[in-house]
Design an enzyme around this catalytic site. Structure first.
Site, PDB file in Angstrom:
ATOM      1  N   GLY A   1       0.763  -1.244   0.000  1.00  0.00           N
ATOM      2  CA  GLY A   1       0.000   0.000   0.000  1.00  0.00           C
ATOM      3  C   GLY A   1       0.788   1.285   0.000  1.00  0.00           C
TER       4      GLY A   1
ATOM      5  N   CYS B   1      11.422  -3.716  -8.112  1.00  0.00           N
ATOM      6  CA  CYS B   1      12.529  -3.471  -7.193  1.00  0.00           C
ATOM      7  C   CYS B   1      13.630  -4.493  -7.447  1.00  0.00           C
ATOM      8  CB  CYS B   1      12.060  -3.527  -5.745  1.00  0.00           C
ATOM      9  SG  CYS B   1      13.310  -2.880  -4.593  1.00  0.00           S
TER      10      CYS B   1
ATOM     11  N   ASP C   1      -7.007 -10.574  -9.119  1.00  0.00           N
ATOM     12  CA  ASP C   1      -5.803 -11.039  -9.801  1.00  0.00           C
ATOM     13  C   ASP C   1      -5.508 -10.099 -10.963  1.00  0.00           C
ATOM     14  OD1 ASP C   1      -3.858 -12.350 -11.278  1.00  0.00           O
ATOM     15  OD2 ASP C   1      -4.788 -14.319 -11.108  1.00  0.00           O
TER      16      ASP C   1
END
Length: 485
Positions: free
Chosen positions: A292, A409, A339
């Protein structure tokens, strides 16, 4: 009369009970959780520290030492394994894991801290007596006395192969990264020895805590009132706690008006929000929203323009974390558990879409040092279909002329440029937007149009971002099924 337990045999000396050291016991418990349960230290350590602080004899200095012991041991585990291998008369794989954890803690104190040699050895042996028993404590004592015969530089001269003979293996031992990770980072970074060594060193440094002031709810100026708080390097919403600190003690963080978020992650959200767009700008999607952080910043930025943010997360419990992060957002938003490769919305529904896809996490090794020892090259194959599927869905979910941000990342080329290149072949009318001007003031962004951030160059996690403007539909017959369909 009940029988009393026997004490170990001694050479005539009275038996001395081991001294319990709460700091080192806590560090050992954290390492065991990381090893036994595949837990992450950044999730295991805080509750252990909170529990310990409830005791009168565990203060802030104790917490700092315990944190250093855990993270320092995990970061330099590869180096310490090489040293311990030279001091143990059998393969390390045959040493019981709890014993190896104690040895690693001792090696870090001897080779990676300023703790005096005698104190490091004696404290670790006492720990071994408490958690392993007197018998195995003798083994720990013998091994650590061998480790103590040299300093770190001396040991590296002995256990690391010469750079000229095997550059990657040399760097792997000296900087405590698996060889395959060294190779992958070097391929992505390019350049010579100096750059890769700076990157690997940066991976072994303790990252600063970075806060984000969520627009419309708080401002960086408010957060700068905290002790040792300094402005972020690049994001206008970032504030760094340069001397550590507890984010939960910051009122704006407790209230949800600010959060903890790496500056690279902030830049990804800001760049997507500021990408040039013609026409409507009313509906935004975060297609991989958990837990979040980016969703909260995107939601605040969207609110400033009167746009709706839809935050989608596949896992229900993570969707709950997203809802918590967005609670109190000043503009309209919706959190759904869905999904991302089986969208719960119609094609072309959004003006801006972000997918920060699941990946190996090789860009966040400063924060999760244990990840370097868990990941394997074959993990890339497991993530590849999902990453491509999520980017395809994102491009189908944005309207013609809208913008998609693909972020991850990880700097591994197989998770960054290879994914974007493969998927864009199926969308021939899309264009890559030059992301560099959308990160004003940030240096060393390469040739573009995509952006790769680096810990040693930017002080951020190694975030990757490609911005794509949607053209026509997918090439007929070109769309390959994503995971599950």
């Amino acid at each position: 009369m009940s029988e009393q337990p026997r004490r170990p045999r001694t050479s005539g000396k009275p038996y001395r009970r081991p001294k319990k050291d709460p700091v080192r016991i806590l560090a050992f418990e954290a390492l065991r959780a990381v090893d036994e349960r595949d837990a992450y230290a950044n999730l295991v350590l805080p509750p252990l520290l909170r529990k310990a602080r409830e005791q009168d004899d565990f203060d802030a200095r104790d917490a700092a030492l315990a944190t250093e012991l855990v993270y320092g041991t995990l970061r330099r585990q590869g180096t310490y394994d090489a040293v311990l291998s030279a001091c143990v008369d059998r393969p390390l794989g045959e040493v019981d894991p709890p014993v190896l954890d104690v040895l690693s803690l001792g090696a870090h104190q001897l080779l990676g801290t300023r703790i005096p040699t005698h104190a490091a050895v004696s404290a670790t042996v006492e720990l071994a007596r408490v958690v392993l028993g007197d018998g195995r404590a003798k083994f720990v004592n013998a091994v650590l006395r061998k480790v103590a015969q040299d300093d770190l530089d001396g040991w590296l001269e002995r256990v690391a192969p010469p750079y000229d003979d095997d550059p990657e293996d040399h760097l792997a031992v000296v900087h405590s990264h698996p060889r395959w990770v060294v190779s992958a980072l070097w391929d992505s970074l390019g350049g010579g020895r100096a750059g890769i060594e700076e990157l690997l060193r940066a991976d072994n440094e303790r990252p600063e805590v970075t806060l984000v002031a969520r627009p419309g709810r708080s401002a960086a100026e408010e957060l700068l009132g905290e002790d040792a708080a300094v402005p972020g390097r690049w994001s206008p919403y970032a504030v760094r706690l340069s001397e550590g600190g507890e984010p939960g003690a910051v009122a704006a963080v407790r209230d949800g008006r600010a959060g903890v978020q790496d500056e690279g992650s902030q830049l990804v959200a800001i760049a997507l929000a500021n990408a040039p767009l013609e026409g409507a700008d009313r509906r935004w999607l975060d297609g991989c929203a958990g837990p979040g952080g980016k969703a909260a910043l995107l939601g605040a930025l969207a609110a400033q323009r009167g746009a709706l943010l839809v935050a989608s997360e596949k896992q229900t419990h993570r969707a709950g974390l997203v809802a918590r992060a967005l609670d109190g957002n000043p503009g309209p938003y919706q959190v759904i558990a869905a999904d991302g490769t089986r969208p719960a919305w119609r094609p072309g529904s959004f003006d801006r879409v972000l997918v920060d896809v699941p990946c190996t996490g090789l860009g966040a090794l400063r924060r999760r040092p244990e990840a370097r020892w868990r990941r394997r090259p074959e993990d890339l194959e497991g993530f590849a279909p999902l990453q491509r599927g999520l980017l395809r869905t994102a491009l189908e979910s944005v309207r013609v002329g809208g913008v998609v941000g693909y972020a991850t990342c990880s700097p591994h080329l197989a998770e960054t440029r290879a994914v974007v290149a493969d998927v864009l072949k199926q969308f021939p009318q899309t264009d890559l937007i030059d992301a560099r001007p959308l990160l004003p003031g940030v240096p060393d962004l390469g040739e573009g149009p995509d952006v790769q951030l680096w810990p040693h160059l930017h002080g951020t996690d190694a975030m990757y971002l490609a911005l794509v403007r949607r053209g026509g539909g997918p090439r007929p017959g070109g769309r390959r099924p994503g995971p599950g369909g």
